[in-house]
Enzyme design. Structure first.
Site, PDB file in Angstrom:
ATOM      1  N   ASN A  42       0.990  -1.470   0.312  1.00 31.18           N
ATOM      2  CA  ASN A  42      -0.380  -0.109   0.069  1.00 31.18           C
ATOM      3  C   ASN A  42       0.465   1.531  -0.003  1.00 31.18           C
ATOM      4  O   ASN A  42       2.492   1.671   0.548  1.00 31.18           O
ATOM      5  CB  ASN A  42      -0.942   0.405   0.916  1.00 31.18           C
ATOM      6  CG  ASN A  42      -0.586  -0.394   2.814  1.00 31.18           C
ATOM      7  OD1 ASN A  42       0.698  -0.771   2.582  1.00 31.18           O
ATOM      8  ND2 ASN A  42      -1.132   0.453   4.064  1.00 31.18           N
ATOM      9  N   GLU A  55      -3.093  -4.921  -2.807  1.00 27.43           N
ATOM     10  CA  GLU A  55      -3.776  -5.348  -3.826  1.00 27.43           C
ATOM     11  C   GLU A  55      -3.862  -5.167  -5.072  1.00 27.43           C
ATOM     12  O   GLU A  55      -3.169  -5.576  -6.012  1.00 27.43           O
ATOM     13  CB  GLU A  55      -5.113  -6.076  -3.404  1.00 27.43           C
ATOM     14  CG  GLU A  55      -5.291  -6.776  -2.142  1.00 27.43           C
ATOM     15  CD  GLU A  55      -5.314  -6.090  -1.170  1.00 27.43           C
ATOM     16  OE1 GLU A  55      -4.744  -4.586  -1.245  1.00 27.43           O
ATOM     17  OE2 GLU A  55      -6.124  -6.446  -0.236  1.00 27.43           O
TER      18      GLU A  55
HETATM   19  N1  THU Z   1      -5.526  -0.881   2.792  1.00 26.60           N
HETATM   20  C1  THU Z   1      -4.444  -1.713   1.602  1.00 26.60           C
HETATM   21  O1  THU Z   1      -3.249  -2.250   1.422  1.00 26.60           O
HETATM   22  N2  THU Z   1      -5.632  -3.504   1.485  1.00 26.60           N
HETATM   23  C2  THU Z   1      -6.506  -3.425   1.591  1.00 26.60           C
HETATM   24  O2  THU Z   1      -7.975  -4.318   1.062  1.00 26.60           O
HETATM   25  C3  THU Z   1      -7.111  -2.563   2.864  1.00 26.60           C
HETATM   26  C4  THU Z   1      -7.028  -1.298   3.400  1.00 26.60           C
HETATM   27  C5  THU Z   1      -4.142   0.028   3.681  1.00 26.60           C
HETATM   28  C6  THU Z   1      -5.071   0.786   2.562  1.00 26.60           C
HETATM   29  C7  THU Z   1      -4.574   2.071   3.311  1.00 26.60           C
HETATM   30  O3  THU Z   1      -3.226   2.445   3.304  1.00 26.60           O
HETATM   31  C8  THU Z   1      -4.523   1.403   4.880  1.00 26.60           C
HETATM   32  O4  THU Z   1      -4.529  -0.322   4.146  1.00 26.60           O
HETATM   33  C9  THU Z   1      -5.133   1.739   5.547  1.00 26.60           C
HETATM   34  O5  THU Z   1      -6.805   1.597   5.263  1.00 26.60           O
END
Ligand code: THU
Length: 139
Positions: A42, A55
């Site tokens: 992320n 993802e």
């Molecule tokens: N996040 C993801 O990378 N994937 C998900 O499916 C859930 C949320 C990240 C987005 C953000 O950087 C952090 O988790 C908190 O929401």
């Protein structure tokens, strides 16, 4: 590549998460139909809505390199089992409708799902195709 190997790749990608705001680290690793692996983390942006989930980072990397069919995707995060958000489920629907979705805590502790389990009664490309056919046939 076995599931454990893909989980290892997701855990490595998780280390690269750029998360100055939430501090919540997510990693993903996917396997394409032609057995290539793409990983993602992320990436958070000060203007929060521009943030990209792990993802989607992995999926968009694969698509932009010409691999449109995903057969497995692993997600790891800072909770025991971190599930994909709704938007990522919809993106998996587009490129991995039949993919194994593996939510992992470790190499030895993971859960496996189908997209239908995580996003039942979903909307997808076939719906647009069906509507197009209907209008062409005046149904
Ligand atoms: N996040 C993801 O990378 N994937 C998900 O499916 C859930 C949320 C990240 C987005 C953000 O950087 C952090 O988790 C908190 O929401």
């Amino acid at each position: 590549m076995d599931i454990k190997g893909l989980i290892r790749k997701a855990l490595e990608a998780q280390q690269k998460a750029y998360v100055p705001y939430s501090k919540f680290h997510v990693g993903a690793a996917l396997l394409t139909e032609d057995d290539e692996i793409f990983t993602g983390c992320n990436i958070e942006i000060a203007s929060y809505s521009a943030t990209l989930c792990a993802e989607r980072t992995a999926i968009f990397k694969a698509i932009s390199e010409g691999h449109k069919n995903i057969k497995a995707i692993v997600v790891v995060g800072d909770t025991d089992f971190t599930y994909p958000c709704g938007i990522c489920r919809q993106v998996i629907r587009e490129f991995g409708n039949n993919a194994k979705i593996i939510i992992a805590k470790s190499e030895d502790d993971y859960r496996e799902y189908t997209l239908e389990e995580l996003l039942p009664h979903s909307f997808g490309p076939e719906d647009l195709e069906e509507a197009k056919n209907r209008s062409e046939n005046n149904v």
